[in-house]
Design a protein around this motif. Structure first.
Motif, PDB file in Angstrom:
ATOM      1  N   UNK A 214      37.230  35.375  39.605  1.00 48.81           N
ATOM      2  CA  UNK A 214      37.744  34.032  39.350  1.00 48.81           C
ATOM      3  C   UNK A 214      38.847  33.650  40.323  1.00 48.81           C
ATOM      4  N   UNK A 215      39.423  32.493  40.050  1.00 49.84           N
ATOM      5  CA  UNK A 215      40.427  31.913  40.941  1.00 49.84           C
ATOM      6  C   UNK A 215      41.752  31.781  40.214  1.00 49.84           C
ATOM      7  N   UNK A 216      42.849  32.115  40.905  1.00 47.36           N
ATOM      8  CA  UNK A 216      44.199  31.916  40.388  1.00 47.36           C
ATOM      9  C   UNK A 216      44.895  30.884  41.249  1.00 47.36           C
ATOM     10  N   UNK A 217      45.390  29.841  40.622  1.00 48.59           N
ATOM     11  CA  UNK A 217      46.124  28.805  41.353  1.00 48.59           C
ATOM     12  C   UNK A 217      47.603  28.976  41.018  1.00 48.59           C
TER      13      UNK A 217
ATOM     14  N   UNK B  23      44.769  40.599  46.093  1.00 48.14           N
ATOM     15  CA  UNK B  23      43.338  40.413  46.359  1.00 48.14           C
ATOM     16  C   UNK B  23      42.734  41.653  47.013  1.00 48.14           C
ATOM     17  N   UNK B  24      43.552  42.436  47.715  1.00 49.10           N
ATOM     18  CA  UNK B  24      43.017  43.655  48.329  1.00 49.10           C
ATOM     19  C   UNK B  24      42.478  44.617  47.281  1.00 49.10           C
ATOM     20  N   UNK B  25      43.118  44.647  46.135  1.00 41.79           N
ATOM     21  CA  UNK B  25      42.656  45.536  45.070  1.00 41.79           C
ATOM     22  C   UNK B  25      41.641  44.901  44.146  1.00 41.79           C
ATOM     23  N   UNK B  26      41.458  43.593  44.295  1.00 39.79           N
ATOM     24  CA  UNK B  26      40.519  42.864  43.420  1.00 39.79           C
ATOM     25  C   UNK B  26      39.694  41.897  44.261  1.00 39.79           C
TER      26      UNK B  26
ATOM     27  N   UNK C 204      38.679  38.244  43.222  1.00 38.46           N
ATOM     28  CA  UNK C 204      39.703  37.242  42.919  1.00 38.46           C
ATOM     29  C   UNK C 204      39.975  36.377  44.143  1.00 38.46           C
ATOM     30  N   UNK C 205      40.111  35.080  43.907  1.00 41.37           N
ATOM     31  CA  UNK C 205      40.530  34.129  44.936  1.00 41.37           C
ATOM     32  C   UNK C 205      41.878  33.557  44.519  1.00 41.37           C
ATOM     33  N   UNK C 206      42.843  33.510  45.433  1.00 36.90           N
ATOM     34  CA  UNK C 206      44.172  32.968  45.125  1.00 36.90           C
ATOM     35  C   UNK C 206      44.442  31.730  45.961  1.00 36.90           C
TER      36      UNK C 206
ATOM     37  N   UNK D 289      47.342  24.414  37.486  1.00 36.15           N
ATOM     38  CA  UNK D 289      47.920  25.679  37.940  1.00 36.15           C
ATOM     39  C   UNK D 289      47.848  26.715  36.820  1.00 36.15           C
ATOM     40  N   UNK D 290      47.544  27.945  37.207  1.00 38.77           N
ATOM     41  CA  UNK D 290      47.541  29.042  36.241  1.00 38.77           C
ATOM     42  C   UNK D 290      48.940  29.599  36.025  1.00 38.77           C
TER      43      UNK D 290
END
Length: 303
Positions: free
Chosen positions: A92-95, A115-118, A121-123, A139-140
């Motif tokens: 998923x995406x985190x804003x 993100x390197x470990x997941x 995930x998109x940030x 926003x999250x």
């Protein structure tokens, strides 16, 4: 057209500011984005976006629809995340919203290290000193520094810092070094308008909190801009320790009044109350607490 595709395209256009950039974000052509949005407007029977050759803007109906559209997409993303949760895979995406100077200094920790470990995930990291509306703007999480106004948001402290009084050696060669907080009244103070009260500062004097006026002719809404002016010998300033610790350690700036304590600046992560914490958000909060705290422990001048 799947209605979710239309909602996703509409939100992407609003966030990106154009059909072309929305297409790049979604991995489709701008023509297809336009088609999806037009189809959504047809299904709803309202115009959501005002389109001109120069700019896009939300219609009143679009403004009302946007918050609900974000909630729908969040729910869809959460369903996808739960489907993978048993496998221990975050998707998923985190804003994320963060103050400009803070975000620039710790961008790697806020994005790449997580993100390197997941890989799923998109940030989307948005740097602004403005207090964003998490619900309305999708926003999250928002990172904020200092005292917070009463809010329905949930806050988790992820670290602390202190605003140090600093000046350059060149400035101190021309002006007497302040011995007590009250002496700041006689100096050119460069103020940061992002603070709660730029014209005053709290110091702990003989166990009591005392508010000291900070007269000055320059006020800037950026900690980095304040730092630059101080480095150039324009005056004295109170700047978060993580912004100037390296300058102090390397002698470009000198810390003033180190024996007079100041209130700690809480660095907090804020998010909306929700019945179920998305696993990606929970993991991101754990990441911030584990990785940011060591970085925020400012080096001493003799280190």
């Amino acid at each position: 057209m799947d209605r979710i595709d239309g909602i996703r395209a509409f939100v992407a256009v609003v966030d990106a500011g154009s059909f072309t950039r929305a297409g790049e974000r979604l991995g489709i052509s701008n023509k297809l984005v336009s088609k999806y949005v037009a189809a959504l407007e047809g299904q709803q029977g309202v115009t959501l976006l005002n389109r001109t050759t120069r700019a896009l803007s939300l219609t009143p109906a679009g403004e009302r629809y946007l918050a609900a559209a974000r909630r729908v997409l969040a729910a869809v993303e959460e369903l996808d995340a739960q489907a993978h949760a048993e496998d221990g895979v975050l998707t998923g995406r985190l804003r994320i919203s963060a103050p400009v100077a803070f975000g620039e200094m710790f961008a790697t920790t806020l994005t790449r290290d997580f993100t390197a470990g997941h890989p799923g995930i998109e940030i989307d990291l948005n740097l602004t000193d403005r207090y964003v509306d998490l619900a309305a703007e999708g926003f999250d999480l928002a990172l904020r520094i200092g005292q917070l106004a009463d809010s329905s948001l949930i806050a988790r402290r992820i670290g602390q810092a202190e605003a140090w009084a600093v000046a350059s050696p060149a400035y101190l060669n021309r002006h007497p070094r302040p011995a007590r907080p009250e002496d700041l009244r006689e100096h050119a103070n460069i103020r940061d308008s992002n603070t709660q009260n730029p014209g005053r500062a709290i110091f702990l004097i003989e166990g009591k909190a005392v508010s000291i006026p900070l007269p000055g002719r320059i006020t800037v809404n950026s900690a980095q801009a304040v730092r630059k002016l101080v480095l150039e010998g324009e005056g004295v300033a109170l700047i978060p320790s993580f912004v100037v610790a390296q300058d102090v350690a390397q002698g470009r700036l000198q810390r003033l009044l180190p024996d007079f304590q100041r209130p700690q600046l809480d660095i907090q992560a804020l998010y909306l109350p929700q019945p179920f914490m998305p696993p990606r958000l929970s993991a991101y909060l754990d990441h911030l607490r584990a990785r940011l705290t060591p970085l925020l422990k400012a080096p001493r001048p003799d280190s």
